[in-house]
Design a protein around this motif. Structure first.
Motif, PDB file in Angstrom:
ATOM      1  N   ALA A  89      30.187  23.020 -25.022  1.00  0.00           N
ATOM      2  CA  ALA A  89      30.039  22.063 -23.832  1.00  0.00           C
ATOM      3  C   ALA A  89      30.299  22.794 -22.469  1.00  0.00           C
ATOM      4  CB  ALA A  89      30.636  20.798 -23.799  1.00  0.00           C
ATOM      5  N   LEU A  90      31.317  23.360 -22.299  1.00  0.00           N
ATOM      6  CA  LEU A  90      31.901  23.796 -20.895  1.00  0.00           C
ATOM      7  C   LEU A  90      30.901  25.156 -20.699  1.00  0.00           C
ATOM      8  CD1 LEU A  90      35.633  23.497 -20.929  1.00  0.00           C
ATOM      9  CD2 LEU A  90      34.157  22.324 -19.419  1.00  0.00           C
ATOM     10  N   GLU A  91      30.606  25.879 -21.706  1.00  0.00           N
ATOM     11  CA  GLU A  91      29.823  27.048 -21.485  1.00  0.00           C
ATOM     12  C   GLU A  91      28.561  26.715 -20.703  1.00  0.00           C
ATOM     13  OE1 GLU A  91      29.879  29.376 -25.107  1.00  0.00           O
ATOM     14  OE2 GLU A  91      31.822  29.810 -25.058  1.00  0.00           O
ATOM     15  N   GLN A 125      27.554  27.401 -16.891  1.00  0.00           N
ATOM     16  CA  GLN A 125      26.476  28.439 -16.897  1.00  0.00           C
ATOM     17  C   GLN A 125      25.527  28.486 -15.517  1.00  0.00           C
ATOM     18  OE1 GLN A 125      24.001  28.900 -20.383  1.00  0.00           O
ATOM     19  NE2 GLN A 125      23.842  30.966 -20.007  1.00  0.00           N
ATOM     20  N   PRO A 126      25.065  27.297 -15.070  1.00  0.00           N
ATOM     21  CA  PRO A 126      24.259  27.311 -14.111  1.00  0.00           C
ATOM     22  C   PRO A 126      24.894  27.622 -12.708  1.00  0.00           C
ATOM     23  CG  PRO A 126      23.925  25.424 -15.481  1.00  0.00           C
ATOM     24  CD  PRO A 126      25.034  26.000 -15.986  1.00  0.00           C
ATOM     25  N   LEU A 127      26.163  27.430 -12.717  1.00  0.00           N
ATOM     26  CA  LEU A 127      27.031  27.456 -11.432  1.00  0.00           C
ATOM     27  C   LEU A 127      27.766  28.920 -11.650  1.00  0.00           C
ATOM     28  CD1 LEU A 127      29.072  24.279 -10.885  1.00  0.00           C
ATOM     29  CD2 LEU A 127      26.635  24.972  -9.581  1.00  0.00           C
ATOM     30  N   GLN A 128      27.803  29.474 -12.714  1.00  0.00           N
ATOM     31  CA  GLN A 128      28.397  30.795 -12.755  1.00  0.00           C
ATOM     32  C   GLN A 128      29.813  30.553 -12.263  1.00  0.00           C
ATOM     33  OE1 GLN A 128      25.669  33.795 -11.194  1.00  0.00           O
ATOM     34  NE2 GLN A 128      24.383  33.595 -13.115  1.00  0.00           N
ATOM     35  N   ARG A 129      30.520  29.887 -12.562  1.00  0.00           N
ATOM     36  CA  ARG A 129      31.869  29.523 -12.261  1.00  0.00           C
ATOM     37  C   ARG A 129      32.688  30.486 -13.196  1.00  0.00           C
ATOM     38  NH1 ARG A 129      33.678  25.809  -8.404  1.00  0.00           N
ATOM     39  NH2 ARG A 129      35.337  25.672  -9.567  1.00  0.00           N
ATOM     40  N   LEU A 140      36.507  29.801 -13.819  1.00  0.00           N
ATOM     41  CA  LEU A 140      36.602  28.742 -14.807  1.00  0.00           C
ATOM     42  C   LEU A 140      36.247  29.216 -16.189  1.00  0.00           C
ATOM     43  CD1 LEU A 140      35.585  25.136 -13.336  1.00  0.00           C
ATOM     44  CD2 LEU A 140      37.810  25.780 -14.365  1.00  0.00           C
ATOM     45  N   ALA A 141      35.222  30.032 -16.151  1.00  0.00           N
ATOM     46  CA  ALA A 141      34.698  30.826 -17.456  1.00  0.00           C
ATOM     47  C   ALA A 141      35.944  31.835 -17.878  1.00  0.00           C
ATOM     48  CB  ALA A 141      33.412  31.202 -17.059  1.00  0.00           C
ATOM     49  N   ALA A 142      36.560  32.286 -17.009  1.00  0.00           N
ATOM     50  CA  ALA A 142      37.330  33.323 -17.486  1.00  0.00           C
ATOM     51  C   ALA A 142      38.555  32.782 -17.992  1.00  0.00           C
ATOM     52  CB  ALA A 142      37.768  34.402 -16.216  1.00  0.00           C
ATOM     53  N   VAL A 143      38.931  31.642 -17.630  1.00  0.00           N
ATOM     54  CA  VAL A 143      40.312  31.005 -17.920  1.00  0.00           C
ATOM     55  C   VAL A 143      39.864  29.929 -19.354  1.00  0.00           C
ATOM     56  CG1 VAL A 143      41.483  31.508 -16.087  1.00  0.00           C
ATOM     57  CG2 VAL A 143      40.302  29.172 -16.448  1.00  0.00           C
ATOM     58  N   GLY A 158      21.251  13.150 -26.172  1.00  0.00           N
ATOM     59  CA  GLY A 158      22.408  12.912 -25.221  1.00  0.00           C
ATOM     60  C   GLY A 158      22.517  14.056 -24.076  1.00  0.00           C
ATOM     61  N   TYR A 159      23.571  14.010 -23.667  1.00  0.00           N
ATOM     62  CA  TYR A 159      24.116  14.950 -22.686  1.00  0.00           C
ATOM     63  C   TYR A 159      25.688  15.052 -22.517  1.00  0.00           C
ATOM     64  CZ  TYR A 159      24.964  10.577 -20.142  1.00  0.00           C
ATOM     65  OH  TYR A 159      25.519   9.250 -19.781  1.00  0.00           O
ATOM     66  N   PHE A 160      26.118  16.110 -22.132  1.00  0.00           N
ATOM     67  CA  PHE A 160      27.342  16.829 -21.769  1.00  0.00           C
ATOM     68  C   PHE A 160      27.439  16.285 -20.257  1.00  0.00           C
ATOM     69  CE2 PHE A 160      27.303  19.631 -25.157  1.00  0.00           C
ATOM     70  CZ  PHE A 160      28.255  19.083 -26.106  1.00  0.00           C
TER      71      PHE A 160
END
Length: 107
Positions: free
Chosen positions: A10-12, A16-20, A23-26, A74-76
């Motif tokens: 879900a977090l991925e 993804q759209p924000l390319q955060r 957050l993705a690295a940790v 549904g949605y995340f």
């Protein structure tokens, strides 16, 4: 607690759209403070490591999904609960929520 496979998925999808990148690295080191099964999915509160900022206040990320075979949609959704925690929620908005959501159910 560590993130479940479903929470990681879900977090991925949400980040993804924000390319955060930070957050993705940790993501592997994120800790779940609370995980609750609901009648429409689940709700998790995730602790961020020190030095990593949550999403901006009043900012929500949403990613719609479909479940295979169940004809459910549904949605995340994810938002900052505080400067150090994120809330992550899965909601079945149409159809029946299975007793337990798993990655294999997603289309």
């Amino acid at each position: 607690m560590q993130l479940s496979r479903l929470e990681s998925f879900a977090l991925e999808k949400l980040l993804q759209p924000l390319q955060r990148a930070e957050l993705a690295a940790v993501q592997p080191s994120l800790q779940v403070l609370q995980r609750v099964q609901t009648s429409a999915g689940f709700y998790s509160i995730i602790q961020l490591p020190k030095g990593i900022a949550a999403l901006p206040q009043n900012h929500e990320l949403e990613w719609p999904f479909k479940l295979k075979r169940l004809k459910a949609k549904g949605y995340f959704v994810c938002w900052a609960e505080s400067s150090a925690t994120l809330c992550l929620e899965a909601v079945i908005s149409k159809g029946v929520c299975p007793p337990e959501l798993s990655l294999e159910q997603f289309a």
